[in-house]
Design an enzyme around this catalytic site. Structure first.
Site, mmCIF file in Angstrom:
data_model
loop_
_atom_site.group_PDB
_atom_site.id
_atom_site.type_symbol
_atom_site.label_atom_id
_atom_site.label_comp_id
_atom_site.label_asym_id
_atom_site.label_seq_id
_atom_site.Cartn_x
_atom_site.Cartn_y
_atom_site.Cartn_z
ATOM 1 N N HIS A 1 1.734 4.383 -3.051
ATOM 2 C CA HIS A 1 1.752 5.841 -2.946
ATOM 3 C C HIS A 1 2.991 6.416 -3.623
ATOM 4 O O HIS A 1 2.934 7.424 -4.327
ATOM 5 C CB HIS A 1 1.757 6.269 -1.472
ATOM 6 C CG HIS A 1 0.433 6.153 -0.790
ATOM 7 N ND1 HIS A 1 -0.739 6.590 -1.357
ATOM 8 C CD2 HIS A 1 0.111 5.667 0.442
ATOM 9 C CE1 HIS A 1 -1.733 6.378 -0.505
ATOM 10 N NE2 HIS A 1 -1.251 5.819 0.585
ATOM 11 N N HIS B 1 0.842 -1.205 0.000
ATOM 12 C CA HIS B 1 0.000 0.000 0.000
ATOM 13 C C HIS B 1 0.876 1.254 0.000
ATOM 14 O O HIS B 1 0.649 2.182 -0.790
ATOM 15 C CB HIS B 1 -0.902 -0.028 1.240
ATOM 16 C CG HIS B 1 -1.674 1.232 1.488
ATOM 17 N ND1 HIS B 1 -3.024 1.349 1.219
ATOM 18 C CD2 HIS B 1 -1.287 2.435 1.999
ATOM 19 C CE1 HIS B 1 -3.427 2.566 1.536
ATOM 20 N NE2 HIS B 1 -2.390 3.246 2.018
ATOM 21 N N GLU B 2 1.879 1.287 0.870
ATOM 22 C CA GLU B 2 2.750 2.470 0.953
ATOM 23 C C GLU B 2 3.599 2.631 -0.302
ATOM 24 O O GLU B 2 3.816 3.751 -0.785
ATOM 25 C CB GLU B 2 3.638 2.381 2.199
ATOM 26 C CG GLU B 2 2.882 2.384 3.520
ATOM 27 C CD GLU B 2 1.968 3.591 3.675
ATOM 28 O OE1 GLU B 2 2.299 4.669 3.140
ATOM 29 O OE2 GLU B 2 0.907 3.452 4.316
ATOM 30 N N GLU C 1 -6.170 6.855 -0.909
ATOM 31 C CA GLU C 1 -6.064 5.705 -0.011
ATOM 32 C C GLU C 1 -6.777 4.490 -0.602
ATOM 33 O O GLU C 1 -6.273 3.368 -0.534
ATOM 34 C CB GLU C 1 -6.632 6.048 1.372
ATOM 35 C CG GLU C 1 -5.849 7.106 2.129
ATOM 36 C CD GLU C 1 -4.403 6.725 2.371
ATOM 37 O OE1 GLU C 1 -4.099 5.518 2.453
ATOM 38 O OE2 GLU C 1 -3.561 7.631 2.474
#
Length: 305
Positions: free
Chosen positions: A144, A140-141, A214
């Site tokens: 980004h 997930h990070e 997100e």
């Protein structure tokens, strides 16, 4: 270099639209300050210097504020191994790996580009998650970073930061500055009014973009790892653990919610969800449940369908 994270045209379009609208707001804001303060050089130099400082040093500021420190492979070999594997799968540069000595389970990414990025996890997160769950959070990070939305949020946040600082400065100057003539008071009131309006508009635009980014990072991570249920399990676990932390202990961390994997909130938001940096846990779990069904993955506890 283009990573193998799924491209997200809707995210790109929303980032472009947000920056365009904030750009118009930025031009109007600077013009208003120049008219009110009667010094274009002062306004341009100050705002330009602060923009450069925020853009180039945002990663260091975030790391300092959230007590992160860079860790080498020898100190955290398993953490580095997960990041190495995900970066190899995604075909993207490996970011700097950091750990924050915080009991609150969370993670964040920062940096102005994929080549100058940091991914940081807290010790509280490392203690609580299983390997597959940790992999989902790190994916997930990394999403980004790959989608460059960390840099976009940094740039987009700049105008709100400046407006907020001006409001604060004007307020304290008015409070402690002593007596002024009527013209000066009118200028101060006008500067405060313009800055407050700019802050409010930029706040709403950035929050809307932040909630979408997100969801986009959850989608990208789920497809990259092929295990949306592991990410859903991590979300459920981390959100539940944060909810048990006393509110007074979360207040300092809440200032950095836009960076975090999941917000430092003591409860699920009600009407305030429209001003939140993150979508609700239910929205995130429902999306992961749909992806799990698309991939034919067996549902696990913590996955909403």
């Amino acid at each position: 270099m283009q990573s193998r994270f799924r491209s997200d045209r809707r995210l790109t379009a929303r980032m472009g639209l947000t920056l365009f609208l904030l750009g118009l707001l930025y031009v109007g804001f600077v013009a208003a300050l120049i008219v009110l303060l009667k010094s274009w050089l002062l306004v341009v130099v100050l705002i330009g210097a602060m923009f450069v400082a925020q853009f180039w040093f945002s990663d260091r500021i975030a790391m300092f504020a959230m007590r992160g420190r860079v860790v080498e492979r020898e100190e955290y070999p398993e953490l580095h191994a997960v990041v190495d594997r995900l970066c190899a799968i995604a075909d993207m540069p490996k970011p700097v790996v950091a750990v924050s000595e915080m009991g609150m389970p969370n993670a964040f990414a920062t940096g102005r580009s994929p080549d100058h990025a940091v991914v940081c996890v807290t010790t509280g997160l490392l203690r609580r998650l299983e390997p597959a769950e940790l992999e989902g959070v790190l994916a997930h990070e990394l999403s980004h970073v790959a989608h460059k939305d960390v840099a976009v949020i940094t740039i987009a946040s700049f105008l709100g930061v400046i407006a907020g600082l001006i409001v604060r400065f004007a307020f304290y100057s008015q409070l402690f500055g002593g007596r002024r003539d009527q013209n000066t008071a009118v200028v101060f009131a006008a500067v405060m009014g313009v800055s407050a309006a700019v802050y409010a508009i930029s706040f709403l635009l950035i929050r809307a973009l932040s909630r979408y980014r997100e969801l986009a990072a959850d989608r990208a991570a789920a497809h990259l790892t092929g295990r949306p249920s592991a990410l859903a399990s991590a979300l459920t676990k981390v959100t539940g653990d944060i909810a048990r932390i006393p509110t007074e202990d979360l207040r300092t961390a809440q200032a950095f919610n836009a960076f975090y994997f999941t917000p430092a909130a003591g409860r699920e938001p009600g009407i305030e969800r429209f001003f939140s940096t993150h979508p609700t846990l239910q929205q995130r779990l429902e999306q992961l449940g749909r992806i799990s069904a698309e991939l034919g993955e067996a549902a696990t506890p913590g996955t909403a369908g």
